[in-house]
Design a protein around this motif. Sequence first.
Motif, PDB file in Angstrom:
ATOM      1  N   PHE A  68      -6.174  13.008  18.879  1.00  0.00           N
ATOM      2  CA  PHE A  68      -6.706  11.666  18.621  1.00  0.00           C
ATOM      3  C   PHE A  68      -6.143  10.627  19.590  1.00  0.00           C
ATOM      4  O   PHE A  68      -6.706   9.537  19.725  1.00  0.00           O
ATOM      5  N   PHE A  81     -15.898   5.020  18.425  1.00  0.00           N
ATOM      6  CA  PHE A  81     -15.798   6.215  17.574  1.00  0.00           C
ATOM      7  C   PHE A  81     -15.903   5.822  16.095  1.00  0.00           C
ATOM      8  O   PHE A  81     -16.612   6.452  15.307  1.00  0.00           O
ATOM      9  N   MET A  85     -18.532   6.963  13.221  1.00  0.00           N
ATOM     10  CA  MET A  85     -18.166   7.526  11.922  1.00  0.00           C
ATOM     11  C   MET A  85     -18.790   6.725  10.788  1.00  0.00           C
ATOM     12  O   MET A  85     -19.278   7.247   9.803  1.00  0.00           O
ATOM     13  N   TRP A  89     -22.608   7.304   6.962  1.00  0.00           N
ATOM     14  CA  TRP A  89     -22.451   7.193   5.503  1.00  0.00           C
ATOM     15  C   TRP A  89     -23.447   6.214   4.884  1.00  0.00           C
ATOM     16  O   TRP A  89     -23.641   6.193   3.675  1.00  0.00           O
ATOM     17  N   CYS A 114     -10.756   6.402   8.073  1.00  0.00           N
ATOM     18  CA  CYS A 114     -11.375   5.726   9.220  1.00  0.00           C
ATOM     19  C   CYS A 114     -11.875   4.319   8.886  1.00  0.00           C
ATOM     20  O   CYS A 114     -11.108   3.472   8.444  1.00  0.00           O
ATOM     21  N   PHE A 134      -6.290   6.382   4.032  1.00  0.00           N
ATOM     22  CA  PHE A 134      -5.061   6.828   4.718  1.00  0.00           C
ATOM     23  C   PHE A 134      -5.476   7.180   6.139  1.00  0.00           C
ATOM     24  O   PHE A 134      -6.320   8.042   6.363  1.00  0.00           O
ATOM     25  N   ASP A 135      -4.879   6.482   7.115  1.00  0.00           N
ATOM     26  CA  ASP A 135      -5.225   6.814   8.507  1.00  0.00           C
ATOM     27  C   ASP A 135      -4.095   6.358   9.419  1.00  0.00           C
ATOM     28  O   ASP A 135      -3.111   5.723   8.974  1.00  0.00           O
ATOM     29  N   LEU A 136      -4.201   6.699  10.675  1.00  0.00           N
ATOM     30  CA  LEU A 136      -3.199   6.324  11.676  1.00  0.00           C
ATOM     31  C   LEU A 136      -3.099   4.791  11.741  1.00  0.00           C
ATOM     32  O   LEU A 136      -4.117   4.106  11.574  1.00  0.00           O
ATOM     33  N   ASP A 161       0.577   9.433   9.268  1.00  0.00           N
ATOM     34  CA  ASP A 161       0.098  10.603  10.005  1.00  0.00           C
ATOM     35  C   ASP A 161       0.084  11.745   8.997  1.00  0.00           C
ATOM     36  O   ASP A 161       1.140  12.123   8.468  1.00  0.00           O
ATOM     37  N   PHE A 162      -1.100  12.279   8.682  1.00  0.00           N
ATOM     38  CA  PHE A 162      -1.150  13.248   7.585  1.00  0.00           C
ATOM     39  C   PHE A 162      -0.483  14.581   7.913  1.00  0.00           C
ATOM     40  O   PHE A 162      -0.237  15.376   7.009  1.00  0.00           O
ATOM     41  N   PHE A 163      -0.169  14.832   9.165  1.00  0.00           N
ATOM     42  CA  PHE A 163       0.584  16.050   9.493  1.00  0.00           C
ATOM     43  C   PHE A 163       2.091  15.804   9.403  1.00  0.00           C
ATOM     44  O   PHE A 163       2.846  16.667   9.002  1.00  0.00           O
ATOM     45  N   ARG A 177     -15.045  15.238   7.002  1.00  0.00           N
ATOM     46  CA  ARG A 177     -15.086  15.510   8.437  1.00  0.00           C
ATOM     47  C   ARG A 177     -13.669  15.526   9.044  1.00  0.00           C
ATOM     48  O   ARG A 177     -13.438  15.012  10.112  1.00  0.00           O
ATOM     49  N   ILE A 178     -12.727  16.076   8.272  1.00  0.00           N
ATOM     50  CA  ILE A 178     -11.353  16.174   8.779  1.00  0.00           C
ATOM     51  C   ILE A 178     -11.101  17.607   9.251  1.00  0.00           C
ATOM     52  O   ILE A 178     -10.735  17.830  10.409  1.00  0.00           O
ATOM     53  N   HIS A 180     -12.966  19.934  10.126  1.00  0.00           N
ATOM     54  CA  HIS A 180     -13.758  20.425  11.273  1.00  0.00           C
ATOM     55  C   HIS A 180     -13.140  20.037  12.621  1.00  0.00           C
ATOM     56  O   HIS A 180     -13.536  20.549  13.647  1.00  0.00           O
ATOM     57  N   ASP A 181     -12.139  19.139  12.579  1.00  0.00           N
ATOM     58  CA  ASP A 181     -11.447  18.753  13.821  1.00  0.00           C
ATOM     59  C   ASP A 181     -10.348  19.745  14.203  1.00  0.00           C
ATOM     60  O   ASP A 181      -9.826  19.692  15.317  1.00  0.00           O
ATOM     61  N   TRP A 182      -9.946  20.589  13.231  1.00  0.00           N
ATOM     62  CA  TRP A 182      -8.707  21.344  13.415  1.00  0.00           C
ATOM     63  C   TRP A 182      -8.898  22.851  13.294  1.00  0.00           C
ATOM     64  O   TRP A 182      -9.846  23.324  12.675  1.00  0.00           O
TER      65      TRP A 182
HETATM   66  C1  LIG Z   1     -13.764  12.834  12.402  1.00  0.00           C
HETATM   67  S1  LIG Z   1     -12.972  11.423  11.814  1.00  0.00           S
HETATM   68  C2  LIG Z   1     -13.562  11.336  10.134  1.00  0.00           C
HETATM   69  C3  LIG Z   1     -13.522   9.953   9.587  1.00  0.00           C
HETATM   70  C4  LIG Z   1     -14.009   9.769   8.159  1.00  0.00           C
HETATM   71  N1  LIG Z   1     -13.339  10.646   7.238  1.00  0.00           N
HETATM   72  C5  LIG Z   1     -15.505   9.947   8.085  1.00  0.00           C
HETATM   73  O1  LIG Z   1     -15.969  11.003   7.663  1.00  0.00           O
HETATM   74  O2  LIG Z   1     -16.213   9.016   8.480  1.00  0.00           O
HETATM   75  C6  LIG Z   1     -11.288  11.952  11.634  1.00  0.00           C
HETATM   76  C7  LIG Z   1     -10.377  10.880  11.075  1.00  0.00           C
HETATM   77  O3  LIG Z   1      -9.063  11.442  10.935  1.00  0.00           O
HETATM   78  C8  LIG Z   1      -8.121  10.490  11.382  1.00  0.00           C
HETATM   79  N2  LIG Z   1      -6.904  11.205  11.795  1.00  0.00           N
HETATM   80  C9  LIG Z   1      -6.778  12.074  12.821  1.00  0.00           C
HETATM   81  N3  LIG Z   1      -5.519  12.552  12.892  1.00  0.00           N
HETATM   82  C10 LIG Z   1      -4.843  11.961  11.882  1.00  0.00           C
HETATM   83  C11 LIG Z   1      -3.509  12.053  11.428  1.00  0.00           C
HETATM   84  N4  LIG Z   1      -2.619  12.860  12.044  1.00  0.00           N
HETATM   85  N5  LIG Z   1      -3.138  11.319  10.354  1.00  0.00           N
HETATM   86  C12 LIG Z   1      -4.042  10.498   9.720  1.00  0.00           C
HETATM   87  N6  LIG Z   1      -5.336  10.379  10.106  1.00  0.00           N
HETATM   88  C13 LIG Z   1      -5.727  11.103  11.174  1.00  0.00           C
HETATM   89  C14 LIG Z   1      -8.820   9.801  12.535  1.00  0.00           C
HETATM   90  O4  LIG Z   1      -8.233   8.583  12.879  1.00  0.00           O
HETATM   91  C15 LIG Z   1     -10.230   9.662  11.982  1.00  0.00           C
HETATM   92  O5  LIG Z   1     -10.344   8.496  11.233  1.00  0.00           O
END
Ligand SMILES: C[S@@+](CC[C@H](N)C(=O)[O-])C[C@H]1O[C@@H](n2cnc3c(N)ncnc32)[C@H](O)[C@@H]1O
Length: 270
Positions: A68, A81, A85, A89, A114, A134-136, A161-163, A177-178, A180-182
């Motif tokens: 990110f 971005f 997102m 919705w 987001c 909850f987000d960065l 940071d959720f990690f 959509r979280i 699917h990023d990982w």
């Molecule tokens: C693909 S977007 C999905 C956003 C939202 N959930 C949606 O569906 O519209 C991924 C989200 O995860 C957040 N994100 C990525 N890494 C993160 C982390 N380590 N801790 C917290 N949030 C994180 C990003 O900032 C982003 O808002």
Amino acid sequence: LKNNEIFLYSNTEMAMMYLTKCSPRSLYHSILYSSSTLYLCWNYLTDAVREGRNQHERAFGVSSGDLFGAVYRSDEEMLSFMQLMNSIWNICGEDVVMAFDLSPFKTIYDLGGCSGALARRCLTAYPGCCVTIFDLPKVVRMSREHFISQEDEGISFFEGDFFRDPLPEADLYILARILHDWTDSRSLELLTKVYQRCKTGGGVLLVEALLHEDNSGPLTAQLYSLNMLVQTEGRERKTSEYAALLTAAGFAHIQVRRTGKIYDAILATK
Ligand SMILES: C[S@@+](CC[C@H](N)C(=O)[O-])C[C@H]1O[C@@H](n2cnc3c(N)ncnc32)[C@H](O)[C@@H]1O
């Protein structure tokens, strides 16, 4: 004007609905992001397939070691971005929050929430709940500046940071959509953390574009999976793959609802 004939052009109903900036169902920002950012990654699709990884370095000259960090390489990119997102919705949000009766869950954390568009949908459907995005930290800042106002009662923010950071306790965690990023291992790491903090009787709601079990479709989910390949560390998955991750994290009673739109919902409880 040709041979004294007048040709008049106007938007079709569908163009008015989805392409004009002012429509409540506008996909304007989605199209803009696809053309100015995503498509530049797709230029390197063959490299992505060969190497099995995203193409930030070739497309934008930035390392994607911090995924990110690369996606949010400037404030302008981050806002663009977040607008992407946000837009979907307005079309699919109600379907995913109503796919299950979420009214028993009062304290909800939208992890990676987001812009807060889904949080807002959730509150409209379930006025009795409190949703925390909850987000960065920099995403929370941008969300406060551009998307969520004082009038959005019931919505609050949590920077983290959720990690890396501990997760707050909640009745329900939304991960839209979280995963699917990982990769599978990072997804399992996150789901295990969620399971540990989830209240007994609470749950997790996954919102993703689900692939058919034989990978034969839907076409949108297949295309989105390629988006994930060129831009993230993840991919779209089938129901059985999400179920396996949820089970490995400790969750039970896994239920799936296909909405008939792009995004589907999976609810699992502790
Ligand atoms: C693909 S977007 C999905 C956003 C939202 N959930 C949606 O569906 O519209 C991924 C989200 O995860 C957040 N994100 C990525 N890494 C993160 C982390 N380590 N801790 C917290 N949030 C994180 C990003 O900032 C982003 O808002």
